[in-house]
Design a protein around this motif. Structure first.
Motif, PDB file in Angstrom:
ATOM      1  N   VAL A 156      79.207  50.399 -17.023  1.00 20.84           N
ATOM      2  CA  VAL A 156      78.398  51.113 -18.024  1.00 20.84           C
ATOM      3  C   VAL A 156      76.896  50.979 -17.773  1.00 20.84           C
ATOM      4  N   ASN A 157      76.519  50.084 -16.875  1.00 19.25           N
ATOM      5  CA  ASN A 157      75.104  49.970 -16.518  1.00 19.25           C
ATOM      6  C   ASN A 157      74.757  50.730 -15.243  1.00 19.25           C
ATOM      7  N   LEU A 158      75.785  51.228 -14.547  1.00 16.97           N
ATOM      8  CA  LEU A 158      75.594  52.060 -13.360  1.00 16.97           C
ATOM      9  C   LEU A 158      75.738  53.546 -13.682  1.00 16.97           C
ATOM     10  N   TYR A 159      76.536  53.828 -14.700  1.00 18.36           N
ATOM     11  CA  TYR A 159      76.836  55.206 -15.076  1.00 18.36           C
ATOM     12  C   TYR A 159      76.440  55.459 -16.528  1.00 18.36           C
ATOM     13  N   ASP A 160      76.248  56.714 -16.855  1.00 21.59           N
ATOM     14  CA  ASP A 160      76.082  57.145 -18.241  1.00 21.59           C
ATOM     15  C   ASP A 160      77.339  57.873 -18.685  1.00 21.59           C
ATOM     16  N   SER A 161      77.549  57.920 -19.983  1.00 18.82           N
ATOM     17  CA  SER A 161      78.656  58.683 -20.561  1.00 18.82           C
ATOM     18  C   SER A 161      78.085  59.679 -21.570  1.00 18.82           C
ATOM     19  N   LEU A 162      78.936  60.538 -22.085  1.00 20.62           N
ATOM     20  CA  LEU A 162      78.480  61.538 -23.050  1.00 20.62           C
ATOM     21  C   LEU A 162      77.982  60.887 -24.326  1.00 20.62           C
ATOM     22  N   VAL A 163      78.689  59.867 -24.792  1.00 25.29           N
ATOM     23  CA  VAL A 163      78.358  59.193 -26.051  1.00 25.29           C
ATOM     24  C   VAL A 163      78.549  57.699 -25.895  1.00 25.29           C
ATOM     25  N   GLU A 164      78.008  56.930 -26.837  1.00 29.86           N
ATOM     26  CA  GLU A 164      78.142  55.472 -26.835  1.00 29.86           C
ATOM     27  C   GLU A 164      78.494  54.989 -28.240  1.00 29.86           C
ATOM     28  N   LEU A 165      79.049  53.770 -28.312  1.00 25.61           N
ATOM     29  CA  LEU A 165      79.350  53.150 -29.602  1.00 25.61           C
ATOM     30  C   LEU A 165      78.275  52.126 -29.944  1.00 25.61           C
ATOM     31  N   ASP A 166      77.836  52.154 -31.181  1.00 24.04           N
ATOM     32  CA  ASP A 166      76.844  51.207 -31.683  1.00 24.04           C
ATOM     33  C   ASP A 166      77.475  49.815 -31.736  1.00 24.04           C
ATOM     34  N   PRO A 167      76.943  48.814 -31.023  1.00 27.43           N
ATOM     35  CA  PRO A 167      77.550  47.476 -31.048  1.00 27.43           C
ATOM     36  C   PRO A 167      77.538  46.827 -32.424  1.00 27.43           C
ATOM     37  N   ALA A 168      76.615  47.246 -33.292  1.00 29.96           N
ATOM     38  CA  ALA A 168      76.538  46.667 -34.639  1.00 29.96           C
ATOM     39  C   ALA A 168      77.516  47.331 -35.599  1.00 29.96           C
ATOM     40  N   GLU A 169      77.893  48.563 -35.313  1.00 31.04           N
ATOM     41  CA  GLU A 169      78.816  49.312 -36.172  1.00 31.04           C
ATOM     42  C   GLU A 169      79.611  50.255 -35.287  1.00 31.04           C
ATOM     43  N   LEU A 170      80.800  49.797 -34.867  1.00 34.44           N
ATOM     44  CA  LEU A 170      81.547  50.495 -33.830  1.00 34.44           C
ATOM     45  C   LEU A 170      81.931  51.919 -34.202  1.00 34.44           C
ATOM     46  N   THR A 171      82.070  52.207 -35.485  1.00 37.70           N
ATOM     47  CA  THR A 171      82.448  53.567 -35.857  1.00 37.70           C
ATOM     48  C   THR A 171      81.272  54.540 -35.776  1.00 37.70           C
ATOM     49  N   ASN A 172      80.087  54.032 -35.465  1.00 37.98           N
ATOM     50  CA  ASN A 172      78.908  54.880 -35.318  1.00 37.98           C
ATOM     51  C   ASN A 172      78.811  55.349 -33.863  1.00 37.98           C
ATOM     52  N   VAL A 173      79.093  56.637 -33.639  1.00 35.68           N
ATOM     53  CA  VAL A 173      79.030  57.216 -32.302  1.00 35.68           C
ATOM     54  C   VAL A 173      77.614  57.719 -32.063  1.00 35.68           C
ATOM     55  N   MET A 174      76.978  57.241 -30.989  1.00 40.97           N
ATOM     56  CA  MET A 174      75.574  57.554 -30.718  1.00 40.97           C
ATOM     57  C   MET A 174      75.461  58.519 -29.535  1.00 40.97           C
ATOM     58  N   PRO A 175      74.447  59.370 -29.539  1.00 40.04           N
ATOM     59  CA  PRO A 175      74.236  60.280 -28.410  1.00 40.04           C
ATOM     60  C   PRO A 175      73.891  59.500 -27.139  1.00 40.04           C
ATOM     61  N   ALA A 176      74.292  60.048 -26.006  1.00 39.80           N
ATOM     62  CA  ALA A 176      73.880  59.526 -24.713  1.00 39.80           C
ATOM     63  C   ALA A 176      73.537  60.733 -23.838  1.00 39.80           C
ATOM     64  N   LEU A 177      74.376  61.065 -22.862  1.00 40.44           N
ATOM     65  CA  LEU A 177      74.112  62.291 -22.100  1.00 40.44           C
ATOM     66  C   LEU A 177      74.222  63.523 -22.991  1.00 40.44           C
ATOM     67  N   ALA A 178      75.109  63.448 -23.964  1.00 42.95           N
ATOM     68  CA  ALA A 178      75.224  64.552 -24.929  1.00 42.95           C
ATOM     69  C   ALA A 178      74.229  64.329 -26.061  1.00 42.95           C
ATOM     70  N   GLU A 179      73.330  65.283 -26.255  1.00 42.13           N
ATOM     71  CA  GLU A 179      72.368  65.205 -27.347  1.00 42.13           C
ATOM     72  C   GLU A 179      73.053  65.417 -28.685  1.00 42.13           C
ATOM     73  N   ARG A 180      74.063  66.275 -28.686  1.00 46.40           N
ATOM     74  CA  ARG A 180      74.802  66.573 -29.918  1.00 46.40           C
ATOM     75  C   ARG A 180      76.169  67.120 -29.543  1.00 46.40           C
ATOM     76  N   TRP A 181      77.060  67.173 -30.531  1.00 46.04           N
ATOM     77  CA  TRP A 181      78.410  67.678 -30.314  1.00 46.04           C
ATOM     78  C   TRP A 181      78.961  68.214 -31.622  1.00 46.04           C
ATOM     79  N   THR A 182      79.952  69.069 -31.500  1.00 45.79           N
ATOM     80  CA  THR A 182      80.601  69.642 -32.670  1.00 45.79           C
ATOM     81  C   THR A 182      82.112  69.543 -32.507  1.00 45.79           C
ATOM     82  N   ILE A 183      82.801  69.528 -33.645  1.00 45.45           N
ATOM     83  CA  ILE A 183      84.267  69.515 -33.666  1.00 45.45           C
ATOM     84  C   ILE A 183      84.714  70.746 -34.447  1.00 45.45           C
TER      85      ILE A 183
END
Length: 536
Positions: free
Chosen positions: A59-86
């Motif tokens: 995870v320090n060599l690559y990026d992913s679309l989204v990341e999980l907040d270590p303080a609150e795992l259910t909080n999905v944070m933007p990474a390569l993806a600025e935003r997303w929709t369902i």
């Protein structure tokens, strides 16, 4: 010159030498040195990797679309993806990429790279494919289900109904959502291997660090990636040193040769708690320590034998004497901390009950078997304790130790009798994460090769249980969903499963106090980009 003068000067020179050695023992201010046991670090390919240690590097060599907040795992944070929709029907996820991101090669990162990376996981069909196959993806449909709308938009259409939150969690937490530089990897393909051989010891990412060198079971060095889109990492270099002995880790971090020490034994961690220069970071993870049996082995195919083994584990004694610092008592397949997790059933060592069950199963004098285990603590300590209590009922278990590849390799090949291990994923903050890894087994055939499903590894299969897990995953009403997960856990216990949870993992890392912004991640995706040192 008299003897006193010579002696005095000799002592002065010695003091200078010692002082110089102490200064040299400090790690450089712009470099982070991490000591850890790297025996289970077998590949850097995000599609093939297994184990927490490699995830923390990838995870320090690559990026992913989204990341999980270590303080609150259910909080999905933007990474390569600025935003997303369902979509309203929950079957389509659309991701919008940020622009201007470049791989370490200098190639621009586009939606085509994201799609190719996702497809690669399924076409290779290695360790990380199992999770996505459980969601309905496979090498035959992935090219249709995952597509680039344009250079910065990706659509992921779910092949079967699912909980889209879980899919987001998996993209963030597993490491298999890493985005690879498709142009660079294709240049290193050999005989249609999607670059797997090359990526075993190389990388093609866009993360905050790039790989400089990896010498297996010795050292790995990664360095700051120039022009990283988040802003360059604060450390110029991170060095991972393979140190197998816990006492060596303890001595080196105390001396200042290491900034962080992982995979250290509890006694050595305890010995450092009084050191004012150290901080002990303990994180409870979703991974479960367990005793497993193979239902392909005739003895353990008998449910009465599996029930007997259940009562030949001293859960309370193991957790009291062996697991402090490593784990906490837990006997459910769903990790602690979930609303859906039932209280522990209270299983305890009961030799007489186990003997009676073995006699009813046709083994009044017990039988011989093998017990595979890593030679590292606490695994070997658990195995010795289990071997002792099994013997009291006549089950003579020969302990077989080995490396991770030898021990878990035998399990992945379904060629074992008994095993003390650790697994269960639990990296995603969802009950299905644990159940998928430990219980779910949609295809029990040998040729299915669902190697990341530990239910498959143990040949444990129950069609009704699989259906209950599928139904619970899709239930939108929280109360009904909790009731379904309770039914899953009760049925699992009633079937005398092949995997018997003993303890839930606690991961303790020793960090020198001058290291700042080091936040151990419960899902093992510990990011190092913001870590720095403060002079003391």
């Amino acid at each position: 010159m008299n003897i006193k003068t010579l002696l005095g000067r000799g002592i002065a020179v010695l003091c200078l030498v010692l002082s110089a050695s102490l200064v040299q023992a400090k790690t450089p201010p712009d470099q982070l040195v991490i000591g850890m046991n790297m025996n289970n670090l077998l590949t850097l390919d995000p599609a093939a990797m297994t184990g927490n240690e490699v995830v923390g590097i990838v995870v320090n060599l690559y990026d992913s679309l989204v990341e999980l907040d270590p303080a609150e795992l259910t909080n999905v944070m933007p990474a390569l993806a600025e935003r997303w929709t369902i979509s309203d029907d929950r079957n389509l996820l659309t991701f919008h990429l940020r622009k201007g991101v470049k791989f370490h090669s200098g190639n621009p990162l586009t939606a085509q790279d994201v799609v190719w990376s996702f497809r690669r996981v399924l076409h290779l069909n290695m360790a990380q494919a199992s999770v996505w196959k459980s969601y309905g993806f496979n090498r035959d449909n992935v090219d249709r289900q995952v597509r680039a709308v344009d250079d910065y938009t990706i659509e992921i259409a779910l092949p079967k109904p699912n909980d889209p939150k879980l899919v987001l969690y998996s993209l963030a937490a597993l490491g298999s959502g890493s985005v690879l530089d498709s142009k660079t990897v294709k240049q290193h393909e050999q005989k249609g291997d999607w670059g797997n051989r090359w990526l075993t010891t190389a990388e093609a990412g866009s993360g905050p660090f790039k790989l400089d060198i990896w010498q297996a079971k010795d050292v790995m060095r990664i360095s700051r990636a120039p022009g990283y889109w988040r802003g360059e990492s604060r450390m110029s270099r991170v060095i991972f040193r393979h140190l197998q002995e816990s006492q060596t880790l303890r001595l080196m971090i105390a001396k200042g040769d290491l900034d962080i020490a992982a995979t250290m034994s509890v006694p050595d961690i305890e010995a450092l708690k009084s050191n004012q220069e150290m901080v002990i970071d303990a994180v409870r993870k979703g991974t479960i320590y367990y005793v497993a049996v193979s239902m392909k082995e005739p003895h353990f195919a008998n449910p009465k034998v599996r029930e007997a083994v259940r009562y030949l584990i001293d859960y309370q004694g193991i957790n009291k004497a062996i697991m402090p610092g490593y784990g906490v008592l837990h006997q459910r397949p769903i990790q602690q901390g979930m609303d859906a997790t039932l209280p522990n059933p209270g299983y305890a060592l009961d030799i007489e009950r186990a003997r009676k069950l073995l006699a009813e199963a046709g083994y009044p004098d017990g039988f011989d078997t093998t017990l595979r285990v890593l030679a590292d603590p606490p695994f070997i300590n658990i195995a010795i304790a289990v071997q002792s209590t099994l013997m009291q009922a006549g089950i003579r278990a020969k302990i077989m130790t080995g490396t991770g590849n030898q021990i878990y390799g035998a399990m992945r090949d379904r060629q074992f009798d008994m095993l003390v291990g650790r697994g269960g994923s639990g990296v995603e903050p969802h009950p299905h994460s644990s159940l998928r890894a430990l219980v779910y087994n949609p295809d029990n055939r040998d040729e299915a090769r669902l190697t990341n499903f530990q239910g498959w590894r143990t040949s444990f299969f129950d069609k009704t249980l699989n259906q209950l897990i599928d139904t619970a995953l899709l239930e939108r009403d929280p109360d009904k969903q909790r009731a379904l997960y309770a039914e899953v856990q009760n049925r699992y216990d009633a079937l005398f499963p092949a995997i018997m949870p003993v303890s839930q993992m606690v991961d303790s890392v020793v960090v020198r106090k001058n290291v700042r912004n080091y936040v151990p991640h419960p899902s093992a995706t510990t990011f190092l980009r913001e870590v720095y040192k403060q002079e003391q």
